[in-house]
Design a protein around this motif. Structure first.
Motif, PDB file in Angstrom:
ATOM      1  N   GLN A 146      -0.117 -17.758  -1.771  1.00  0.00           N
ATOM      2  CA  GLN A 146      -1.420 -17.671  -2.429  1.00  0.00           C
ATOM      3  C   GLN A 146      -1.731 -16.231  -2.825  1.00  0.00           C
ATOM      4  O   GLN A 146      -2.355 -15.976  -3.854  1.00  0.00           O
ATOM      5  CB  GLN A 146      -2.512 -18.204  -1.504  1.00  0.00           C
ATOM      6  N   GLN A 147      -1.298 -15.299  -2.012  1.00  0.00           N
ATOM      7  CA  GLN A 147      -1.568 -13.889  -2.274  1.00  0.00           C
ATOM      8  C   GLN A 147      -0.451 -13.228  -3.076  1.00  0.00           C
ATOM      9  O   GLN A 147      -0.694 -12.305  -3.849  1.00  0.00           O
ATOM     10  CB  GLN A 147      -1.773 -13.135  -0.957  1.00  0.00           C
ATOM     11  N   TYR A 148       0.779 -13.728  -2.870  1.00  0.00           N
ATOM     12  CA  TYR A 148       1.928 -13.131  -3.551  1.00  0.00           C
ATOM     13  C   TYR A 148       2.644 -14.225  -4.348  1.00  0.00           C
ATOM     14  O   TYR A 148       3.555 -14.883  -3.858  1.00  0.00           O
ATOM     15  CB  TYR A 148       2.875 -12.470  -2.541  1.00  0.00           C
ATOM     16  N   GLN A 149       2.198 -14.411  -5.584  1.00  0.00           N
ATOM     17  CA  GLN A 149       2.687 -15.504  -6.415  1.00  0.00           C
ATOM     18  C   GLN A 149       4.179 -15.394  -6.735  1.00  0.00           C
ATOM     19  O   GLN A 149       4.823 -16.383  -7.088  1.00  0.00           O
ATOM     20  CB  GLN A 149       1.899 -15.534  -7.727  1.00  0.00           C
ATOM     21  N   HIS A 150       4.727 -14.191  -6.591  1.00  0.00           N
ATOM     22  CA  HIS A 150       6.148 -14.028  -6.895  1.00  0.00           C
ATOM     23  C   HIS A 150       7.009 -14.862  -5.950  1.00  0.00           C
ATOM     24  O   HIS A 150       8.133 -15.225  -6.297  1.00  0.00           O
ATOM     25  CB  HIS A 150       6.546 -12.551  -6.797  1.00  0.00           C
ATOM     26  N   ALA A 151       6.475 -15.196  -4.778  1.00  0.00           N
ATOM     27  CA  ALA A 151       7.213 -16.055  -3.847  1.00  0.00           C
ATOM     28  C   ALA A 151       7.488 -17.413  -4.477  1.00  0.00           C
ATOM     29  O   ALA A 151       8.576 -17.980  -4.325  1.00  0.00           O
ATOM     30  CB  ALA A 151       6.424 -16.223  -2.541  1.00  0.00           C
ATOM     31  N   CYS A 152       6.503 -17.938  -5.213  1.00  0.00           N
ATOM     32  CA  CYS A 152       6.679 -19.224  -5.891  1.00  0.00           C
ATOM     33  C   CYS A 152       7.688 -19.106  -7.031  1.00  0.00           C
ATOM     34  O   CYS A 152       8.493 -20.014  -7.256  1.00  0.00           O
ATOM     35  CB  CYS A 152       5.345 -19.725  -6.429  1.00  0.00           C
ATOM     36  N   ALA A 165       0.824  -1.209   0.000  1.00  0.00           N
ATOM     37  CA  ALA A 165       0.000   0.000   0.000  1.00  0.00           C
ATOM     38  C   ALA A 165       0.859   1.261   0.000  1.00  0.00           C
ATOM     39  O   ALA A 165       0.520   2.261  -0.650  1.00  0.00           O
ATOM     40  CB  ALA A 165      -0.931  -0.004   1.215  1.00  0.00           C
ATOM     41  N   VAL A 166       1.971   1.213   0.705  1.00  0.00           N
ATOM     42  CA  VAL A 166       2.824   2.398   0.834  1.00  0.00           C
ATOM     43  C   VAL A 166       3.776   2.541  -0.348  1.00  0.00           C
ATOM     44  O   VAL A 166       3.958   3.637  -0.899  1.00  0.00           O
ATOM     45  CB  VAL A 166       3.630   2.334   2.156  1.00  0.00           C
ATOM     46  N   ALA A 167       4.398   1.428  -0.754  1.00  0.00           N
ATOM     47  CA  ALA A 167       5.480   1.498  -1.740  1.00  0.00           C
ATOM     48  C   ALA A 167       5.143   0.832  -3.070  1.00  0.00           C
ATOM     49  O   ALA A 167       5.926   0.941  -4.015  1.00  0.00           O
ATOM     50  CB  ALA A 167       6.750   0.881  -1.162  1.00  0.00           C
ATOM     51  N   GLY A 168       4.046   0.090  -3.122  1.00  0.00           N
ATOM     52  CA  GLY A 168       3.672  -0.563  -4.367  1.00  0.00           C
ATOM     53  C   GLY A 168       4.033  -2.039  -4.384  1.00  0.00           C
ATOM     54  O   GLY A 168       4.923  -2.484  -3.654  1.00  0.00           O
ATOM     55  N   GLU A 169       3.334  -2.794  -5.231  1.00  0.00           N
ATOM     56  CA  GLU A 169       3.532  -4.244  -5.319  1.00  0.00           C
ATOM     57  C   GLU A 169       4.956  -4.604  -5.738  1.00  0.00           C
ATOM     58  O   GLU A 169       5.489  -5.641  -5.340  1.00  0.00           O
ATOM     59  CB  GLU A 169       2.545  -4.849  -6.326  1.00  0.00           C
ATOM     60  N   GLU A 170       5.578  -3.749  -6.555  1.00  0.00           N
ATOM     61  CA  GLU A 170       6.934  -4.064  -7.019  1.00  0.00           C
ATOM     62  C   GLU A 170       7.931  -4.134  -5.873  1.00  0.00           C
ATOM     63  O   GLU A 170       8.905  -4.890  -5.914  1.00  0.00           O
ATOM     64  CB  GLU A 170       7.403  -3.045  -8.068  1.00  0.00           C
ATOM     65  N   GLN A 171       7.676  -3.371  -4.809  1.00  0.00           N
ATOM     66  CA  GLN A 171       8.565  -3.431  -3.644  1.00  0.00           C
ATOM     67  C   GLN A 171       8.441  -4.768  -2.921  1.00  0.00           C
ATOM     68  O   GLN A 171       9.411  -5.293  -2.391  1.00  0.00           O
ATOM     69  CB  GLN A 171       8.254  -2.278  -2.682  1.00  0.00           C
ATOM     70  N   VAL A 172       7.227  -5.326  -2.912  1.00  0.00           N
ATOM     71  CA  VAL A 172       7.026  -6.654  -2.325  1.00  0.00           C
ATOM     72  C   VAL A 172       7.782  -7.697  -3.137  1.00  0.00           C
ATOM     73  O   VAL A 172       8.449  -8.576  -2.585  1.00  0.00           O
ATOM     74  CB  VAL A 172       5.525  -7.002  -2.255  1.00  0.00           C
ATOM     75  N   ASP A 173       7.691  -7.580  -4.464  1.00  0.00           N
ATOM     76  CA  ASP A 173       8.420  -8.511  -5.328  1.00  0.00           C
ATOM     77  C   ASP A 173       9.925  -8.409  -5.083  1.00  0.00           C
ATOM     78  O   ASP A 173      10.633  -9.424  -5.042  1.00  0.00           O
ATOM     79  CB  ASP A 173       8.119  -8.214  -6.801  1.00  0.00           C
ATOM     80  N   GLN A 174      10.419  -7.194  -4.915  1.00  0.00           N
ATOM     81  CA  GLN A 174      11.846  -7.004  -4.651  1.00  0.00           C
ATOM     82  C   GLN A 174      12.251  -7.635  -3.325  1.00  0.00           C
ATOM     83  O   GLN A 174      13.362  -8.168  -3.194  1.00  0.00           O
ATOM     84  CB  GLN A 174      12.194  -5.520  -4.660  1.00  0.00           C
TER      85      GLN A 174
END
Length: 210
Positions: free
Chosen positions: A168-174, A95-104
């Motif tokens: 399940q929520q963040y497929q980039h983990a897989c 929410a704060v930094a964007g989904e791309e930060q989660v992927d990073q």
């Protein structure tokens, strides 16, 4: 039946110590309504399993008393909700930094794991690399088994995924796990089934002769 009853009594003892803190044999005996000898028998078993330790407590009057308390190893026996906290924190980051930060974040975790485990797989024949990866994943709770159904082909199965709810929520983990497998195994790896996507297990097909 006796074994089931003993196991149930030991669970009650562990719960009492978790909720009430250090206790004496006498305290436990009174609460459970069983003899002190019976309590000690259960405590001895739990102590041998590394779940309990004793502490000598000096009294203002009279003899010191022995109290029993839980060890750090016992903590894994009790329910955890870490995945909910993790999802909340990742949601806040997105929410704060964007989904791309989660992927990073997942990418950085993958790179750290590769760096940590490379020494365990590097320079070995492929079957030994696969076994090393299985040992790594088993140590992390993935319940791995693998087989070689034909020359140059291996099937690697994970029957449990400790981060399934996050994945399940963040497929980039897989995606990161698949990339880590390819790097550590230095082989062609394909995922054919995924727990986070509703599969019964995570299944990987590995090809290579190196």
């Amino acid at each position: 039946m006796n074994q089931e009853h003993d196991a149930s009594t030991r669970k009650v003892l562990l719960t009492m110590l978790k909720t009430q803190g250090p206790m004496t044999v006498n305290d436990m005996s009174k609460q459970l309504g069983i003899t002190e000898m019976a309590v000690r028998r259960h405590l001895n078993t739990l102590e041998k399993d590394g779940l309990l330790e004793t502490k000598l407590v000096r009294q203002a009057m009279g003899r010191p008393s022995h109290t029993y308390l839980l060890t750090a190893a016992s903590d894994d026996l009790f329910p955890k909700k870490y995945q909910h906290l993790t999802l909340d924190l990742l949601g806040e980051l997105a929410a704060v930094a964007g989904e791309e930060q989660v992927d990073q974040l997942f990418d950085r975790r993958k790179d750290r794991l590769i760096e940590r485990y490379t020494d365990q797989t590097e320079g070995k024949p492929l079957p030994e690399r696969i076994q090393a990866l299985a040992d790594i994943q088993n140590a992390n709770g993935y319940m791995v088994e693998w087989e070689q159904p034909e020359e140059g082909m291996f099937v690697f199965r994970e029957h449990n995924c400790p981060i399934a709810q996050v994945a399940q929520q963040y497929q980039h983990a897989c995606s990161c796990e698949l990339a880590m497998f390819r790097k550590l195994l230095d082989a062609e790896v394909e995922r054919t089934e995924c727990l986070a996507k509703g599969g019964a297990r995570c299944t990987y097909i590995i090809h290579g002769n190196k």
